[in-house]
Motif scaffolding. Structure first.
Motif, PDB file in Angstrom:
ATOM      1  N   PRO A 110       0.809  -1.223   0.000  1.00  0.00           N
ATOM      2  CA  PRO A 110       0.000   0.000   0.000  1.00  0.00           C
ATOM      3  C   PRO A 110       0.844   1.276   0.000  1.00  0.00           C
ATOM      4  N   PHE A 111       0.349   2.290  -0.696  1.00  0.00           N
ATOM      5  CA  PHE A 111       0.957   3.624  -0.721  1.00  0.00           C
ATOM      6  C   PHE A 111      -0.120   4.644  -0.353  1.00  0.00           C
ATOM      7  N   ALA A 112       0.331   5.805   0.128  1.00  0.00           N
ATOM      8  CA  ALA A 112      -0.619   6.900   0.378  1.00  0.00           C
ATOM      9  C   ALA A 112      -0.064   8.178  -0.240  1.00  0.00           C
ATOM     10  N   GLY A 113      -0.913   9.203  -0.315  1.00  0.00           N
ATOM     11  CA  GLY A 113      -0.534  10.449  -0.984  1.00  0.00           C
ATOM     12  C   GLY A 113       0.302  11.369  -0.103  1.00  0.00           C
ATOM     13  N   SER A 114       0.444  12.600  -0.547  1.00  0.00           N
ATOM     14  CA  SER A 114       1.343  13.532   0.129  1.00  0.00           C
ATOM     15  C   SER A 114       0.855  13.846   1.547  1.00  0.00           C
ATOM     16  N   PRO A 115       1.758  13.720   2.537  1.00  0.00           N
ATOM     17  CA  PRO A 115       1.354  13.939   3.932  1.00  0.00           C
ATOM     18  C   PRO A 115       0.770  15.329   4.203  1.00  0.00           C
ATOM     19  N   ASP A 116       1.082  16.329   3.355  1.00  0.00           N
ATOM     20  CA  ASP A 116       0.553  17.676   3.606  1.00  0.00           C
ATOM     21  C   ASP A 116      -0.759  17.946   2.866  1.00  0.00           C
ATOM     22  N   ASP A 117      -1.271  16.941   2.158  1.00  0.00           N
ATOM     23  CA  ASP A 117      -2.515  17.124   1.396  1.00  0.00           C
ATOM     24  C   ASP A 117      -3.666  16.466   2.157  1.00  0.00           C
ATOM     25  N   ASN A 118      -4.606  17.293   2.586  1.00  0.00           N
ATOM     26  CA  ASN A 118      -5.747  16.800   3.360  1.00  0.00           C
ATOM     27  C   ASN A 118      -6.529  15.711   2.624  1.00  0.00           C
ATOM     28  N   ASN A 119      -6.539  15.758   1.294  1.00  0.00           N
ATOM     29  CA  ASN A 119      -7.277  14.741   0.532  1.00  0.00           C
ATOM     30  C   ASN A 119      -6.712  13.349   0.766  1.00  0.00           C
ATOM     31  N   ILE A 127       3.085   6.027   5.278  1.00  0.00           N
ATOM     32  CA  ILE A 127       3.382   5.504   3.938  1.00  0.00           C
ATOM     33  C   ILE A 127       3.081   6.567   2.866  1.00  0.00           C
ATOM     34  N   GLY A 128       3.050   7.835   3.290  1.00  0.00           N
ATOM     35  CA  GLY A 128       2.759   8.926   2.354  1.00  0.00           C
ATOM     36  C   GLY A 128       3.958   9.242   1.464  1.00  0.00           C
TER      37      GLY A 128
END
Ligand code: BGC
Length: 376
Positions: A177-186, A224-225
């Motif tokens: 699993p991956f996640a998006g940018s840690p500073d992006d609320n989405n 994992i952002g």
């Protein structure tokens, strides 16, 4: 001097009435109403549009569409891209404020970094619309327009569950699993939507995460952002995981990628590691239906993308702006979900849609792409 800036200079001198009327709007909104008193005429209204970066396909489309739409309606616009640099975006917003913008539409880079700038905007009586990404920790964001971000993650999770027949008990499968940018609320919504579907199968052992990079809970998604939604970072992270945890013939079966820019890097890493399109190629998710990714889907290197027809987002924001200027009630359809830490921001949510190699023609039939863009 452009018309917009000439108009702004005049507006700054004669700001009293306009600022007065906009300030009245703010007061009214603070009192919990969504109706406004109007910001003057369309031609008098300067809309500043702050987009995060030109490096990702979608933001180019978003900015161009909104600029065109507002221009056709008679608004003055100023469209700026900030190269994914927070300081640059702040400077651009400060310039827009100084130049007399009446409305700011902001797709933020760091959703927690704009509070002081938006305080200045509020003092100048400017109405602020958060575009696609919520702006946190400030009372000075008036509206939010976006796609159902949690729904995007749900679609990715359900696609994986259905493709692998997890409900039917199949497995175990190796998942990364991956996640998006840690500073992006989405990004937290995307991850939560997907993980709320998938975590029960991690718990049951049908999904195994050989790298161990499975967040303990939804709240731990930033571990994992991928900063800045970078394709390169996603590629090297995937290469590291493959090299460290998949030696000796272990195969990865599924990669949860929150969007297309990460999926591009992950597909590169898979290719570099010998994975070729075909039945053994991992299930790989994405979001945005960027052209390069749709081409990858057609070539068998990505399994799905969640398409957000960004034209509809621009249309909705243009409608909001017209309603603000006309002093009408601004239409929203979610007044519960998007708490920015200071207030629940009235939101208009649009529906996303799953695209797979089987239904890419949805993209051409709707005119989002020309058939030749996709080699069809
Ligand atoms: C957007 C996605 C996009 C990502 C990277 C998110 O805030 O909602 O559509 O893929 O940013 O730009």
């Amino acid at each position: 001097m452009s018309q917009a800036w000439k108009k702004s200079a005049i507006a700054m001198v004669a700001a009293g009435a306009l600022v007065g009327s906009l300030a009245a709007c703010s007061t009214e909104r603070d009192a919990g109403s969504e109706s406004t008193e109007g910001a003057g005429t369309v031609e008098e209204t300067l809309v500043g549009i702050a987009m995060p970066t030109k490096s990702l396909e979608r933001w180019n489309r978003d900015g161009a569409h909104l600029e065109e739409l507002l221009g056709e309606a008679g608004f003055e616009t100023s469209l700026q891209y900030a190269d994914n640099k927070v300081d640059q975006q702040i400077t651009q917003l400060e310039n827009m404020i100084n130049q007399g913008a009446d409305i700011l539409v902001i797709a933020s880079i760091d959703g927690t970094a704009l509070a002081p700038t938006l305080e200045q905007a509020a003092e100048a009586g400017i109405t602020v619309i958060a575009y696609d990404r919520l702006i946190n920790d400030t009372p000075n964001v008036d509206y939010y327009a976006t796609f159902d971000n949690y729904g995007v993650g749900t679609m990715q999770g359900e696609f994986i569950a259905e493709t692998l027949d997890l409900a039917g008990g199949a497995g175990p499968f190796n998942l990364e699993p991956f996640a998006g940018s840690p500073d992006d609320n989405n990004a937290k919504f995307f991850f939560a939507g997907a993980w709320d579907v998938l975590s029960e199968y991690v718990d049951s052992g049908q999904l195994v995460v050989p790298s161990g990079k499975a967040p303990a809970s939804n709240d731990d998604w930033q571990s994992i952002g991928v900063q800045g939604w970078s394709s390169d970072t996603a590629q090297s992270e995937m290469e590291n995981r493959l090299n460290s945890f998949y030696a000796g013939g272990t195969k990865v079966d599924v990669v949860l990628s929150p969007n297309d820019s990460l999926a591009l890097g992950i597909a590169q890493a898979l290719e570099g590691n010998g994975y070729a399109p075909g039945p053994d190629y991992p299930v790989l998710t994405g979001q945005d239906a960027d052209q390069a990714n749709v081409l990858n889907m057609i070539a068998g290197k990505q399994s799905m993308s969640v398409w957000k027809d960004t034209r509809t987002l621009g249309d909705q924001v243009a409608t909001m702006i017209q309603q603000i200027v006309d002093g009408e009630t601004v239409e929203v359809n979610d007044e519960e979900t998007y708490d920015n830490g200071v207030k629940v921001v009235p939101t208009y949510l649009l529906p996303p849609q799953v695209i797979t190699p089987e239904n890419v023609d949805v993209l051409t039939e709707s005119g989002f792409y020309a058939a030749e863009d996709l080699g069809l």
